[in-house]
Structure formats: C-alpha cells, structure tokens
Design a protein around this motif. Sequence first.
Motif, PDB file in Angstrom:
ATOM      1  N   ALA A   1      -6.556  -1.374 -12.564  1.00 47.89           N
ATOM      2  CA  ALA A   1      -6.004  -1.709 -11.442  1.00 47.89           C
ATOM      3  C   ALA A   1      -4.981  -2.949 -11.617  1.00 47.89           C
ATOM      4  CB  ALA A   1      -6.993  -2.164 -10.480  1.00 47.89           C
ATOM      5  N   ASP A   2      -5.551  -3.880 -12.333  1.00 51.60           N
ATOM      6  CA  ASP A   2      -4.507  -4.984 -12.519  1.00 51.60           C
ATOM      7  C   ASP A   2      -3.191  -4.672 -13.276  1.00 51.60           C
ATOM      8  OD1 ASP A   2      -6.375  -6.919 -11.575  1.00 51.60           O
ATOM      9  OD2 ASP A   2      -7.295  -7.355 -13.684  1.00 51.60           O
ATOM     10  N   PHE A   3      -3.224  -3.768 -14.240  1.00 48.16           N
ATOM     11  CA  PHE A   3      -2.161  -3.027 -14.595  1.00 48.16           C
ATOM     12  C   PHE A   3      -1.099  -2.699 -13.856  1.00 48.16           C
ATOM     13  CE2 PHE A   3       0.271   0.302 -16.394  1.00 48.16           C
ATOM     14  CZ  PHE A   3       1.088  -0.619 -17.353  1.00 48.16           C
ATOM     15  N   VAL A   4      -1.677  -1.691 -12.754  1.00 47.78           N
ATOM     16  CA  VAL A   4      -0.925  -1.096 -11.924  1.00 47.78           C
ATOM     17  C   VAL A   4      -0.564  -1.983 -10.852  1.00 47.78           C
ATOM     18  CG1 VAL A   4      -1.173   0.768  -9.921  1.00 47.78           C
ATOM     19  CG2 VAL A   4      -2.145   1.110 -12.263  1.00 47.78           C
TER      20      VAL A   4
ATOM     21  N   GLU B   1       0.707  -1.298   0.142  1.00 53.08           N
ATOM     22  CA  GLU B   1      -0.056  -0.237  -0.149  1.00 53.08           C
ATOM     23  C   GLU B   1       0.604   1.197   0.018  1.00 53.08           C
ATOM     24  OE1 GLU B   1      -0.308  -2.765   2.098  1.00 53.08           O
ATOM     25  OE2 GLU B   1      -2.088  -3.410   1.145  1.00 53.08           O
ATOM     26  N   GLU B   2       1.836   1.550   0.878  1.00 52.42           N
ATOM     27  CA  GLU B   2       2.703   2.274   0.809  1.00 52.42           C
ATOM     28  C   GLU B   2       3.382   2.570  -0.388  1.00 52.42           C
ATOM     29  OE1 GLU B   2       4.432   2.673   5.418  1.00 52.42           O
ATOM     30  OE2 GLU B   2       5.132   1.174   4.332  1.00 52.42           O
ATOM     31  N   ASN B   3       4.206   1.527  -0.868  1.00 53.07           N
ATOM     32  CA  ASN B   3       4.717   1.628  -2.295  1.00 53.07           C
ATOM     33  C   ASN B   3       3.721   2.073  -3.482  1.00 53.07           C
ATOM     34  OD1 ASN B   3       6.929   1.214  -4.016  1.00 53.07           O
ATOM     35  ND2 ASN B   3       6.320  -0.568  -4.622  1.00 53.07           N
ATOM     36  N   LEU B   4       2.503   1.702  -3.632  1.00 53.41           N
ATOM     37  CA  LEU B   4       1.614   2.130  -4.586  1.00 53.41           C
ATOM     38  C   LEU B   4       1.375   3.682  -4.502  1.00 53.41           C
ATOM     39  CD1 LEU B   4      -1.051  -0.563  -4.671  1.00 53.41           C
ATOM     40  CD2 LEU B   4       0.242   0.004  -6.439  1.00 53.41           C
ATOM     41  N   ARG B   5       1.179   4.293  -3.084  1.00 54.68           N
ATOM     42  CA  ARG B   5       1.275   5.432  -2.930  1.00 54.68           C
ATOM     43  C   ARG B   5       2.618   6.445  -3.148  1.00 54.68           C
ATOM     44  NH1 ARG B   5       2.455   9.477   1.105  1.00 54.68           N
ATOM     45  NH2 ARG B   5       0.939  11.148   1.119  1.00 54.68           N
ATOM     46  N   VAL B   6       3.633   5.737  -3.018  1.00 53.59           N
ATOM     47  CA  VAL B   6       4.825   6.527  -3.360  1.00 53.59           C
ATOM     48  C   VAL B   6       4.888   6.210  -5.022  1.00 53.59           C
ATOM     49  CG1 VAL B   6       7.400   6.305  -3.737  1.00 53.59           C
ATOM     50  CG2 VAL B   6       6.431   6.277  -1.528  1.00 53.59           C
ATOM     51  N   LEU B   7       4.443   5.306  -5.904  1.00 49.84           N
ATOM     52  CA  LEU B   7       4.444   5.244  -7.088  1.00 49.84           C
ATOM     53  C   LEU B   7       3.460   6.301  -7.544  1.00 49.84           C
ATOM     54  CD1 LEU B   7       4.552   1.464  -7.844  1.00 49.84           C
ATOM     55  CD2 LEU B   7       6.574   3.104  -8.276  1.00 49.84           C
ATOM     56  N   ASP B   8       2.365   6.556  -7.043  1.00 50.66           N
ATOM     57  CA  ASP B   8       1.538   7.402  -7.409  1.00 50.66           C
ATOM     58  C   ASP B   8       1.929   8.890  -7.381  1.00 50.66           C
ATOM     59  OD1 ASP B   8      -1.158   8.020  -8.552  1.00 50.66           O
ATOM     60  OD2 ASP B   8      -2.101   8.415  -6.387  1.00 50.66           O
ATOM     61  N   ARG B   9       2.563   9.023  -6.263  1.00 46.94           N
ATOM     62  CA  ARG B   9       3.204  10.407  -6.039  1.00 46.94           C
ATOM     63  C   ARG B   9       4.107  10.774  -7.173  1.00 46.94           C
ATOM     64  NH1 ARG B   9       6.204  11.553  -1.057  1.00 46.94           N
ATOM     65  NH2 ARG B   9       6.433  13.835  -2.254  1.00 46.94           N
ATOM     66  N   LEU B  10       4.974   9.811  -7.405  1.00 43.74           N
ATOM     67  CA  LEU B  10       5.946  10.049  -8.369  1.00 43.74           C
ATOM     68  C   LEU B  10       5.447  10.320  -9.608  1.00 43.74           C
ATOM     69  CD1 LEU B  10       8.476   7.139  -7.724  1.00 43.74           C
ATOM     70  CD2 LEU B  10       9.233   9.359  -7.906  1.00 43.74           C
TER      71      LEU B  10
ATOM     72  N   MET C   1      -2.366  10.215 -15.030  1.00 43.09           N
ATOM     73  CA  MET C   1      -1.939   9.627 -13.918  1.00 43.09           C
ATOM     74  C   MET C   1      -2.008   8.148 -13.774  1.00 43.09           C
ATOM     75  SD  MET C   1      -1.108  12.506 -12.547  1.00 43.09           S
ATOM     76  CE  MET C   1      -1.446  14.279 -12.678  1.00 43.09           C
ATOM     77  N   LEU C   2      -1.288   7.669 -12.679  1.00 40.80           N
ATOM     78  CA  LEU C   2      -1.227   6.309 -12.743  1.00 40.80           C
ATOM     79  C   LEU C   2      -2.324   5.452 -12.773  1.00 40.80           C
ATOM     80  CD1 LEU C   2       0.818   4.029 -12.092  1.00 40.80           C
ATOM     81  CD2 LEU C   2       0.586   4.238  -9.785  1.00 40.80           C
ATOM     82  N   TRP C   3      -3.475   5.884 -12.236  1.00 38.74           N
ATOM     83  CA  TRP C   3      -4.683   5.208 -12.222  1.00 38.74           C
ATOM     84  C   TRP C   3      -5.826   5.459 -13.117  1.00 38.74           C
ATOM     85  CZ3 TRP C   3      -4.636   1.069  -8.803  1.00 38.74           C
ATOM     86  CH2 TRP C   3      -3.836   1.022  -7.769  1.00 38.74           C
ATOM     87  N   GLU C   4      -5.324   6.301 -13.923  1.00 39.07           N
ATOM     88  CA  GLU C   4      -6.163   6.522 -15.168  1.00 39.07           C
ATOM     89  C   GLU C   4      -6.290   5.844 -16.281  1.00 39.07           C
ATOM     90  OE1 GLU C   4      -5.523  10.668 -16.055  1.00 39.07           O
ATOM     91  OE2 GLU C   4      -6.362  11.566 -13.965  1.00 39.07           O
ATOM     92  N   ARG C   5      -7.368   5.663 -16.999  1.00 38.49           N
ATOM     93  CA  ARG C   5      -7.258   4.844 -18.277  1.00 38.49           C
ATOM     94  C   ARG C   5      -6.209   5.445 -19.270  1.00 38.49           C
ATOM     95  NH1 ARG C   5     -11.321   1.391 -19.386  1.00 38.49           N
ATOM     96  NH2 ARG C   5     -11.153   1.910 -21.693  1.00 38.49           N
ATOM     97  N   PRO C   6      -5.577   4.462 -20.151  1.00 32.53           N
ATOM     98  CA  PRO C   6      -6.115   3.196 -20.102  1.00 32.53           C
ATOM     99  C   PRO C   6      -5.335   2.219 -19.442  1.00 32.53           C
ATOM    100  CG  PRO C   6      -4.242   3.656 -21.771  1.00 32.53           C
ATOM    101  CD  PRO C   6      -4.429   4.979 -21.027  1.00 32.53           C
TER     102      PRO C   6
END
Length: 209
Positions: free
Chosen positions: A144-147, A114-123, A136-141
């Motif tokens: 969730a599986d890809f991220v 969870e922490e790593n995902l937050r850091v990746l999102d911030r980067l 952004m990281l979570w935006e299409r295309p």
Amino acid sequence: MRQNPSFAMTDVGELRRVVEHNPWATLVGSTDDGLVASHYAVLLDDTRDDLTVVGHVGKPDDLILGLGERELLIVFQGPHGYISPSWYGDRPSVPTWNFVTVHLRGVPELLSTEENLRVLDRLVARFESPMPEPRMLWERPNDADFVERLERGTVGFRLTPTSVTAKRKLSQNRPVELVDHVIRELENDGPHHNPLLAAEMRRANDARA
C-alpha cells in the motif's frame, strides 16, 4: 482537424470503439509559452456511456499542460496507413493516407486521490490482465505504501468533451468494389501490409454496402 462531411464520424458507439481500442493518446495543451504535448494511456470513463475519458499524467506534466485550468485536446489515433495509387487501377490517382482519428476537447476536472487510485488500478488491469501471470497494482511485491507514493507522483483527470471531431477517411469516396480491392492489397503480404487498417476499411465498407 479540418472536417469533411463525407468522412465525418458521429455515431457515439463507433467513437467509443475507437477510443477503447486505441488508448495511447496525445494530450495537447496551449500555454503562454506555446503548444505542449504529452503522451499517456487514456480510458473511457466506465461510469458513463458517453465520450467522457479518464487518465493521469505524471507531475509536473499537470502544470505544463495547465490541467484543470486550460482546455485540453486529446487525440486518439486509430488504424492508418499508405494507399498506393496503383491499387485504384488504370485511372488518374495519387497516393493517399487512410486513417481513423478522434479529437476530444474540453477543460478536464482533477480527480481526488481515491478516484485517481481507481483509474490507476483500471489502467494496470486493462493491460496486465492478458499476461500469463498478471501482476495487478495492489499485488505483491507492491504494498500500500508503494502504491500511495506512486499515486502522489501523478495527477488524475476526467474530461467530458465540449467539442468532438472525428474522422474516418477510408476511401469511402471510391466505389465499393474498388475499396474491396484496396482492402485485399492491405491484407496481402507486401511493403504496405496493414491488416488493422484493412479490417477498419472492411467495417466501413460493409456498413456502406
């Protein structure tokens, strides 16, 4: 890095500024096979007000660096550049190199998923936000599986330094008026045009004046 009291940086606010503005860092580790180095973007931990940093490495760099087990050195290189002796006028001088750098050392802790995902999102947000149409990281295309697959290929870390060495060598050993002249030379068009270094020198010179 050999320290010189005349060039030492100790103000935490200034050190944070250098880290914030120069996130592309060199990670150096010592292993049984010798020194190893990797290069990654590293950010200040936004939950802290000290010099704690967060980042990630791709697997298997975590094993190569001994992440979480061995001491890690993280080097942040600020503005730097050549200084011609001709800029010092008619006096004995030699060429030199002005620079700003921050070294952080410590044993990093590994982040949870969870922490790593937050850091990746911030980067992603840090560098993508200025784009005309940010993705952004979570935006299409992306889905969730890809991220989540992306995250599993990385190892996040947090490093609270146990040793800090920072150096700002910006001609502080020269008279203020002479430094002003060097700044103007760096601002002028020419083979060593370097406005970023000039701005850093002006900041240091104004504080000294």
